[in-house]
Scaffold this active site. Sequence first.
Site, PDB file in Angstrom:
ATOM      1  N   LYS A   1       2.430  -3.504   6.561  1.00 57.25           N
ATOM      2  CA  LYS A   1       2.726  -3.617   5.124  1.00 57.25           C
ATOM      3  C   LYS A   1       4.229  -3.450   4.885  1.00 57.25           C
ATOM      4  O   LYS A   1       4.841  -4.210   4.130  1.00 57.25           O
ATOM      5  CB  LYS A   1       1.945  -2.567   4.329  1.00 57.25           C
ATOM      6  CG  LYS A   1       0.455  -2.804   4.264  1.00 57.25           C
ATOM      7  CD  LYS A   1       0.133  -4.136   3.574  1.00 57.25           C
ATOM      8  CE  LYS A   1      -1.362  -4.357   3.441  1.00 57.25           C
ATOM      9  NZ  LYS A   1      -1.687  -5.673   2.822  1.00 57.25           N
TER      10      LYS A   1
ATOM     11  N   SER B   1       0.832  -1.205   0.000  1.00 57.28           N
ATOM     12  CA  SER B   1       0.000   0.000   0.000  1.00 57.28           C
ATOM     13  C   SER B   1       0.866   1.254   0.000  1.00 57.28           C
ATOM     14  O   SER B   1       1.962   1.255   0.556  1.00 57.28           O
ATOM     15  CB  SER B   1      -0.885  -0.016   1.255  1.00 57.28           C
ATOM     16  OG  SER B   1      -1.478   1.239   1.460  1.00 57.28           O
ATOM     17  N   ALA B   2       0.356   2.308  -0.597  1.00 56.83           N
ATOM     18  CA  ALA B   2       1.061   3.600  -0.595  1.00 56.83           C
ATOM     19  C   ALA B   2       1.194   4.132   0.817  1.00 56.83           C
ATOM     20  O   ALA B   2       1.959   5.052   1.084  1.00 56.83           O
ATOM     21  CB  ALA B   2       0.282   4.592  -1.447  1.00 56.83           C
TER      22      ALA B   2
ATOM     23  N   TYR C   1      -1.192  -0.271  10.684  1.00 58.07           N
ATOM     24  CA  TYR C   1      -1.555  -0.940   9.433  1.00 58.07           C
ATOM     25  C   TYR C   1      -0.420  -0.776   8.414  1.00 58.07           C
ATOM     26  O   TYR C   1       0.057  -1.745   7.833  1.00 58.07           O
ATOM     27  CB  TYR C   1      -2.866  -0.363   8.866  1.00 58.07           C
ATOM     28  CG  TYR C   1      -3.049  -0.695   7.414  1.00 58.07           C
ATOM     29  CD1 TYR C   1      -2.855   0.277   6.437  1.00 58.07           C
ATOM     30  CD2 TYR C   1      -3.364  -1.989   7.016  1.00 58.07           C
ATOM     31  CE1 TYR C   1      -2.979  -0.037   5.102  1.00 58.07           C
ATOM     32  CE2 TYR C   1      -3.488  -2.305   5.677  1.00 58.07           C
ATOM     33  CZ  TYR C   1      -3.295  -1.324   4.718  1.00 58.07           C
ATOM     34  OH  TYR C   1      -3.406  -1.635   3.394  1.00 58.07           O
TER      35      TYR C   1
ATOM     36  N   TYR D   1      -0.523  -0.143  -3.647  1.00 57.06           N
ATOM     37  CA  TYR D   1      -1.751   0.458  -4.174  1.00 57.06           C
ATOM     38  C   TYR D   1      -1.882   1.882  -3.674  1.00 57.06           C
ATOM     39  O   TYR D   1      -1.607   2.145  -2.494  1.00 57.06           O
ATOM     40  CB  TYR D   1      -2.999  -0.258  -3.659  1.00 57.06           C
ATOM     41  CG  TYR D   1      -3.037  -1.743  -3.753  1.00 57.06           C
ATOM     42  CD1 TYR D   1      -3.912  -2.447  -2.943  1.00 57.06           C
ATOM     43  CD2 TYR D   1      -2.234  -2.460  -4.616  1.00 57.06           C
ATOM     44  CE1 TYR D   1      -3.992  -3.830  -2.997  1.00 57.06           C
ATOM     45  CE2 TYR D   1      -2.298  -3.837  -4.681  1.00 57.06           C
ATOM     46  CZ  TYR D   1      -3.186  -4.513  -3.863  1.00 57.06           C
ATOM     47  OH  TYR D   1      -3.265  -5.879  -3.902  1.00 57.06           O
TER      48      TYR D   1
END
Length: 346
Positions: free
Chosen positions: A154, A126-127, A150, A177
Amino acid sequence: MAKILVTGGAGYIGSHTCLELLEQGYDVVVVDDLSNASLESLRRVEQLSGKSLVFHEVSLLDRDALRAVFKKEGELDAVIHFAAKKSVKESVENPLLYYQNNITGSLVLCEVMQEFGLSRIVFSSSATVYGTNGEMPLREGAQTGAVNPYGQTKLMMEQILKDVGGVNAWDVVLLRYFNPVGAHASGQIGEDPEYPFNLLPFVSQVAAGLREEVSIFGDDYDTEDGTGVRDYIHVVDLAKAHVQAIANILTKEFEGKSGSKGETLTYNLGTGRGYSVKEMIEAFRRISGKEVKAVVQPRREGDVAVSIADPTYSNEHLGWKAELGLDEMVRSAWKWQTQHPKGYRS
Ligand code: WQD
């Protein structure tokens, strides 16, 4: 044709990716604990594709159950790993749940992959790993620094896959993403969150009359209209990127090309175009024809002003480019909302 194991395949991005995989002729095996997804999504994926997939209701925290799946399924060619909890807010309130579910679950997956000699994995990153990094647009080599549990999970998983992949000569692809939105054009599968923490599903429920108004979290950012700017990407474009990544790592092997095993490739999945909160709400009003009441509220903790990808590297090296624009993102989200007001629960 190659057989792909998809963890979290019943979820939002997972189900759209399973559909693309089936349509491209891959065999698909889904592992999902259904804690944040509905089996109905996979039934519709089978209906839409006219193909069947194999489903195992298994948690990645259950090593024996996962081993049994690997044993039963025999030769698996690659894994796409989606299974994870993904609410920033929830991760701040309950970090242990996120480290347990996202990290421990992924470690069990890595152990079983290693045991069964499976050496290719595409990982749903994730970005959010870029944290509050201000250098826009974001390239893959930009400084990372997650600012919530979170995002930490990642970032940690990216490092774990680099290390484990390196020593085992795995092919690892990390897909970061930006902001996934929209739904399959059929309106049969889509995003079905317990609570719409993200902008577009919330706006969609306001447009449908399920919620009173949408809060605009801050209009005093250093952006053109003062509201947050994000790089929204259509979930079907995102799904296609995963299939492209799988094809790349399989082709390298299948055609006997000398591909150096053990490499980790990282790609930003965005369009390179940002839209503000106000622009998204306006687009929804225009396409749905609904009022969509919006009220400015204070900024949301942890939000950055702008997050936009530089998709150049993905376009050139992954061989993928986002094709669907804002109108199709909104139109497809609205079609899913109107056809299934209660998501998969209806
Ligand atoms: C977008 C913009 C908000 C809701 C998160 C995760 C990211 C990824 C996508 C998992 C921001 C504003 C939002 C609302 C608003 N998830 N907003 N009112 O925070 O960019 O990204 O979801 O991988 O990891 O961090 O997405 O949709 O929540 O917010 O004004 O009711 O909309 O302030 O500017 P975000 P979002």
